[in-house]
Scaffold this motif. Structure first.
Motif, PDB file in Angstrom:
ATOM      1  N   ALA A 176       0.821  -1.212   0.000  1.00 25.99           N
ATOM      2  CA  ALA A 176       0.000   0.000   0.000  1.00 25.99           C
ATOM      3  C   ALA A 176       0.857   1.264   0.000  1.00 25.99           C
ATOM      4  CB  ALA A 176      -0.940  -0.003   1.203  1.00 25.99           C
ATOM      5  N   ASN A 177       1.892   1.286   0.822  1.00 27.53           N
ATOM      6  CA  ASN A 177       2.744   2.476   0.895  1.00 27.53           C
ATOM      7  C   ASN A 177       3.501   2.698  -0.410  1.00 27.53           C
ATOM      8  OD1 ASN A 177       2.244   3.496   3.548  1.00 27.53           O
ATOM      9  ND2 ASN A 177       3.414   1.808   4.397  1.00 27.53           N
ATOM     10  N   LEU A 178       4.029   1.623  -0.993  1.00 33.32           N
ATOM     11  CA  LEU A 178       4.745   1.728  -2.268  1.00 33.32           C
ATOM     12  C   LEU A 178       3.847   2.309  -3.351  1.00 33.32           C
ATOM     13  CD1 LEU A 178       7.146   1.027  -4.186  1.00 33.32           C
ATOM     14  CD2 LEU A 178       6.025  -1.187  -4.537  1.00 33.32           C
ATOM     15  N   ILE A 179       2.623   1.827  -3.418  1.00 35.77           N
ATOM     16  CA  ILE A 179       1.685   2.292  -4.446  1.00 35.77           C
ATOM     17  C   ILE A 179       1.300   3.749  -4.198  1.00 35.77           C
ATOM     18  CG2 ILE A 179      -0.638   1.967  -5.401  1.00 35.77           C
ATOM     19  CD1 ILE A 179      -0.251  -1.069  -4.574  1.00 35.77           C
ATOM     20  N   ALA A 180       0.961   4.065  -2.950  1.00 34.99           N
ATOM     21  CA  ALA A 180       0.528   5.425  -2.621  1.00 34.99           C
ATOM     22  C   ALA A 180       1.603   6.447  -2.936  1.00 34.99           C
ATOM     23  CB  ALA A 180       0.132   5.509  -1.150  1.00 34.99           C
ATOM     24  N   ARG A 181       2.871   6.064  -2.781  1.00 36.14           N
ATOM     25  CA  ARG A 181       3.973   6.997  -3.015  1.00 36.14           C
ATOM     26  C   ARG A 181       4.291   7.176  -4.493  1.00 36.14           C
ATOM     27  NH1 ARG A 181       7.659   4.463   1.909  1.00 36.14           N
ATOM     28  NH2 ARG A 181       6.235   5.122   3.573  1.00 36.14           N
ATOM     29  N   ASN A 182       3.702   6.360  -5.333  1.00 35.28           N
ATOM     30  CA  ASN A 182       4.015   6.425  -6.759  1.00 35.28           C
ATOM     31  C   ASN A 182       2.771   6.617  -7.625  1.00 35.28           C
ATOM     32  OD1 ASN A 182       7.084   5.671  -7.100  1.00 35.28           O
ATOM     33  ND2 ASN A 182       6.281   4.332  -5.504  1.00 35.28           N
ATOM     34  N   LEU A 183       1.825   7.369  -7.113  1.00 37.69           N
ATOM     35  CA  LEU A 183       0.609   7.631  -7.892  1.00 37.69           C
ATOM     36  C   LEU A 183       0.864   8.619  -9.026  1.00 37.69           C
ATOM     37  CD1 LEU A 183      -2.133   7.925  -5.101  1.00 37.69           C
ATOM     38  CD2 LEU A 183      -1.672   5.983  -6.615  1.00 37.69           C
ATOM     39  N   TYR A 184       1.829   9.510  -8.844  1.00 38.13           N
ATOM     40  CA  TYR A 184       2.089  10.557  -9.838  1.00 38.13           C
ATOM     41  C   TYR A 184       3.520  10.436 -10.366  1.00 38.13           C
ATOM     42  CZ  TYR A 184      -2.051  12.612  -7.660  1.00 38.13           C
ATOM     43  OH  TYR A 184      -3.315  12.821  -7.159  1.00 38.13           O
ATOM     44  N   ARG A 185       3.682  10.772 -11.627  1.00 34.46           N
ATOM     45  CA  ARG A 185       5.021  10.780 -12.215  1.00 34.46           C
ATOM     46  C   ARG A 185       5.872  11.843 -11.529  1.00 34.46           C
ATOM     47  NH1 ARG A 185       6.832   8.466 -16.659  1.00 34.46           N
ATOM     48  NH2 ARG A 185       4.726   8.067 -17.454  1.00 34.46           N
ATOM     49  N   ILE A 186       7.136  11.517 -11.297  1.00 37.43           N
ATOM     50  CA  ILE A 186       8.031  12.401 -10.552  1.00 37.43           C
ATOM     51  C   ILE A 186       9.048  13.037 -11.489  1.00 37.43           C
ATOM     52  CG2 ILE A 186       9.838  12.477  -8.777  1.00 37.43           C
ATOM     53  CD1 ILE A 186       8.372  10.123  -7.417  1.00 37.43           C
ATOM     54  N   ASN A 187       9.143  14.353 -11.417  1.00 34.55           N
ATOM     55  CA  ASN A 187      10.181  15.093 -12.139  1.00 34.55           C
ATOM     56  C   ASN A 187      10.973  15.883 -11.097  1.00 34.55           C
ATOM     57  OD1 ASN A 187      11.801  16.572 -13.798  1.00 34.55           O
ATOM     58  ND2 ASN A 187      10.161  17.547 -14.955  1.00 34.55           N
ATOM     59  N   SER A 188      12.249  15.563 -10.965  1.00 33.20           N
ATOM     60  CA  SER A 188      13.043  16.193  -9.912  1.00 33.20           C
ATOM     61  C   SER A 188      13.772  17.448 -10.359  1.00 33.20           C
ATOM     62  CB  SER A 188      14.059  15.191  -9.347  1.00 33.20           C
ATOM     63  OG  SER A 188      14.891  14.697 -10.368  1.00 33.20           O
ATOM     64  N   GLU A 189      13.763  17.771 -11.636  1.00 32.56           N
ATOM     65  CA  GLU A 189      14.451  18.975 -12.126  1.00 32.56           C
ATOM     66  C   GLU A 189      13.537  19.750 -13.066  1.00 32.56           C
ATOM     67  OE1 GLU A 189      17.190  20.219 -11.124  1.00 32.56           O
ATOM     68  OE2 GLU A 189      17.814  18.561  -9.856  1.00 32.56           O
ATOM     69  N   PRO A 190      12.806  20.746 -12.604  1.00 34.34           N
ATOM     70  CA  PRO A 190      12.669  21.134 -11.190  1.00 34.34           C
ATOM     71  C   PRO A 190      11.707  20.199 -10.465  1.00 34.34           C
ATOM     72  CG  PRO A 190      11.249  22.503 -12.528  1.00 34.34           C
ATOM     73  CD  PRO A 190      11.980  21.597 -13.498  1.00 34.34           C
ATOM     74  N   LYS A 191      11.678  20.280  -9.171  1.00 39.15           N
ATOM     75  CA  LYS A 191      10.818  19.408  -8.382  1.00 39.15           C
ATOM     76  C   LYS A 191       9.359  19.813  -8.604  1.00 39.15           C
ATOM     77  CE  LYS A 191      14.286  18.261  -4.899  1.00 39.15           C
ATOM     78  NZ  LYS A 191      15.437  18.656  -5.720  1.00 39.15           N
ATOM     79  N   ASP A 192       8.634  18.925  -9.274  1.00 46.03           N
ATOM     80  CA  ASP A 192       7.256  19.237  -9.654  1.00 46.03           C
ATOM     81  C   ASP A 192       6.273  18.738  -8.603  1.00 46.03           C
ATOM     82  OD1 ASP A 192       7.374  16.517 -10.005  1.00 46.03           O
ATOM     83  OD2 ASP A 192       6.750  16.524 -12.106  1.00 46.03           O
TER      84      ASP A 192
END
Length: 582
Positions: free
Chosen positions: A48-64
């Protein structure tokens, strides 16, 4: 944040800020809620935690938005949330209003979303397993083709991950991030260091407690009496900070300032809840300071040498698994990882290091991670939080889990000196031990050309800017810097002894005789590596402190923590008011 000069107004100021927190809680109550069954489905399951933390695509430059969502929700353990109602409202902000969905449709939507994301991460794990097996077979040969194929397939899977689209409205984005912050972060009402010392002179019973918070300080009492100086504090605490930012950047930021204060990493975006927010927050799962609203400071040098942490993903580009040895971490790296580590702004090097065992007097070669960073020595004015106390008393963490303190900023004019270091990490965890080589020493003062960091000290300017004109104290400080931070010498970071207890005298058994940075990734994999054990790294705590290159590690006295009484934890939690902080 209020400075020491205005602390008489702190009570009213923080009462007003409390009203903003209460107002936010009322706004959350007005959000429509999904059913309890749907909320329980969201928090249930091993992943559950793994899924919840990855619901949205992550862009770190810049931090979106996706990056900030991940940063905040990483501090939330879904299974430990006792107030399921807050999850019901969180689902509305993530998936939209539940008004058109019946109970079974809500549950089904959550199940499908979780399954699609989990399937993608299972494929990524299977791909890693295949790559590892292939690398083991081809260990002595060129593995670049294996890595290239792995990166290609990995990108292919990642592009197909069914991430959710972020909310369109900045207002909804902000509410979504705010509600997660309410669950995983605690706002702290700070204390004022001048109030603490001025109201508790050394002959009072509270002075021992104060010394535990800040064991090093400058005492101006005698100088004040001699020179009849008034309106200055009798004592000023000395603090340390390990920082990735170089001298030029620190000048540009006007000190070691919390990222929210200098608008870094999208902290000033309209959807970011940290915008225009004065609070310092502590992270619940990590049990330490928020990386953006707080500047972590250490009461001792050996603690500061461990920061920034090697596994701090907001700084270092390659994932370091703290549960593995250096050897096992390197076996997980690909060519791409190695290039990132070498080419990023904040680099992680690998070095062949020749070590001398201080007791056995024999020599060994080992591979170590190497980073470069800066140690800033400062005088502390104004507000601070005792993160160690909060971590132990509010979150129930074991003693010594977190020994840092927190401030909103250390202004440039409060920095006394800056030291550039090359850190040799004896393991991926801070308490595995660090040997830090002094590369540059800079004295901090403003000259007639408005320069700030200087190779040579100016007694008069240091005295006038840092010691209220007292040249005797300034001279003592200069002598300390010259003696303790000789270029080429090594400093020792905090380490853990074989009984998993932190002691100042659990001294690292090794000293560095020579090292060579490795520039070729294939040579890292092909050469044999030795892993450290805790007994390899440290001398027993019963031994006397050992000199390193003729220099004694500074502040080698134990610091204990005095328990305090706190308010009971509630849901939603109250502000942590530490011994009537205002």
């Amino acid at each position: 944040m209020f400075s020491s000069e205005s602390y008489s107004n702190r009570s009213e100021y923080w009462k007003e800020q409390e009203k903003r927190i209460i107002s936010l809680q009322k706004e959350l109550e007005e959000i429509p809620a999904w059913t309890q069954e749907a909320a329980k489905e969201f928090v249930d399951g091993d992943y559950a935690n793994l899924i919840a933390r990855n619901l949205y695509r992550i862009n770190s430059e810049p931090k979106d938005f996706g990056w900030w969502y991940n940063y905040l929700i990483t501090q939330v353990s879904l299974k430990s949330i006792k107030n399921i109602e807050i999850v019901q409202k969180l689902l509305t902000l993530i998936y939209g209003s539940p008004k058109e969905l019946k109970l079974h449709q809500q549950i089904q939507k959550i199940k499908e979303s979780k399954k699609d994301i989990l399937d993608s991460f299972i494929k990524l794990e299977e791909l890693k397993k295949i790559r590892k097996e292939q690398l083991n077979k081809e260990l002595k040969n060129d593995t670049s083709k294996i890595d290239q194929e792995y990166e290609r397939k990995k990108k292919e899977i990642e592009l197909k991950i069914p991430y959710l689209l972020p909310p369109k409205s900045d207002k909804v984005k902000k509410k979504l991030l705010e509600i997660i912050r309410v669950i995983g972060f605690v706002p702290i009402i700070p204390k004022n260091v001048q109030e603490l010392t001025e109201n508790n002179p050394e002959d009072t019973k509270d002075w021992k407690t104060i010394k535990n918070v800040f064991p090093e300080y400058i005492n101006f009492t005698s100088a004040n009496k001699q020179k009849k100086i008034t309106n200055i504090p009798s004592k000023i605490a000395i603090v340390y900070r390990g920082d990735s930012r170089d001298f030029k950047t620190i000048i540009g930021h006007k000190g070691t300032i919390a990222k929210v204060e200098v608008n870094l990493d999208n902290t000033n975006a309209n959807w970011n809840p940290f915008k225009d927010d004065p609070w310092m927050y502590v992270r619940e799962l990590a049990g330490d300071n928020c990386l953006f609203s707080v500047i972590s400071i250490a009461p001792r040098q050996d603690l500061a040498l461990g920061f920034p942490l090697l596994d701090d993903s907001s700084i270092y580009p390659v994932k370091i698994n703290v549960g593995m040895t250096i050897e096992k971490n390197l076996k997980q790296w690909t060519d791409t990882d190695y290039k990132k580590a070498q080419e990023s702004k904040f680099k992680i090097f690998v070095a062949d290091v020749k070590l001398r065992h201080k007791v056995k007097n024999n020599f060994e070669k080992k591979k170590l991670f190497v980073t470069e960073n800066y140690l800033y020595i400062s005088r502390l004015f104004g507000e601070y939080i005792n993160t160690q106390e909060i971590s132990e008393e509010l979150f129930g963490n074991p003693s010594g889990h977190c020994k840092e303190r927190g401030v909103r900023s250390v202004p440039l004019e409060h920095i006394l000196a800056g030291i550039k270091l090359r850190r040799f990490h004896l393991g991926p965890i801070r308490t595995d031990g660090i040997l830090a080589q002094v590369l540059e020493v800079k004295y901090a003062y403003k000259d007639h050309k408005s320069n700030f960091f200087h190779e040579k000290p100016n007694l008069k300017l240091i005295a006038s800017q840092h010691f209220f004109g007292d040249e005797q104290l300034a001279n003592q400080f200069i002598s300390k810097i010259q003696n303790d931070y000789k270029v080429g010498s090594y400093l020792e970071g905090e380490c853990e002894n074989q009984n998993n207890q932190l002691f100042m005298k659990a001294t690292i058994k090794y000293e560095i005789k020579s090292f060579k940075l490795i520039n070729n990734f294939s040579s890292i994999l092909s050469l044999p590596m030795q892993a450290f054990s805790q007994s390899d790294l440290m001398l027993d705590s019963s031994h006397e402190a050992i000199l390193l290159n003729g220099e004694k590690v500074i502040f080698d006295k134990a610091v204990t923590t005095t328990p305090v009484t706190i308010e009971p934890k509630t849901t939603p939690r109250q502000l942590y008011i530490n011994k009537k902080s205002y």
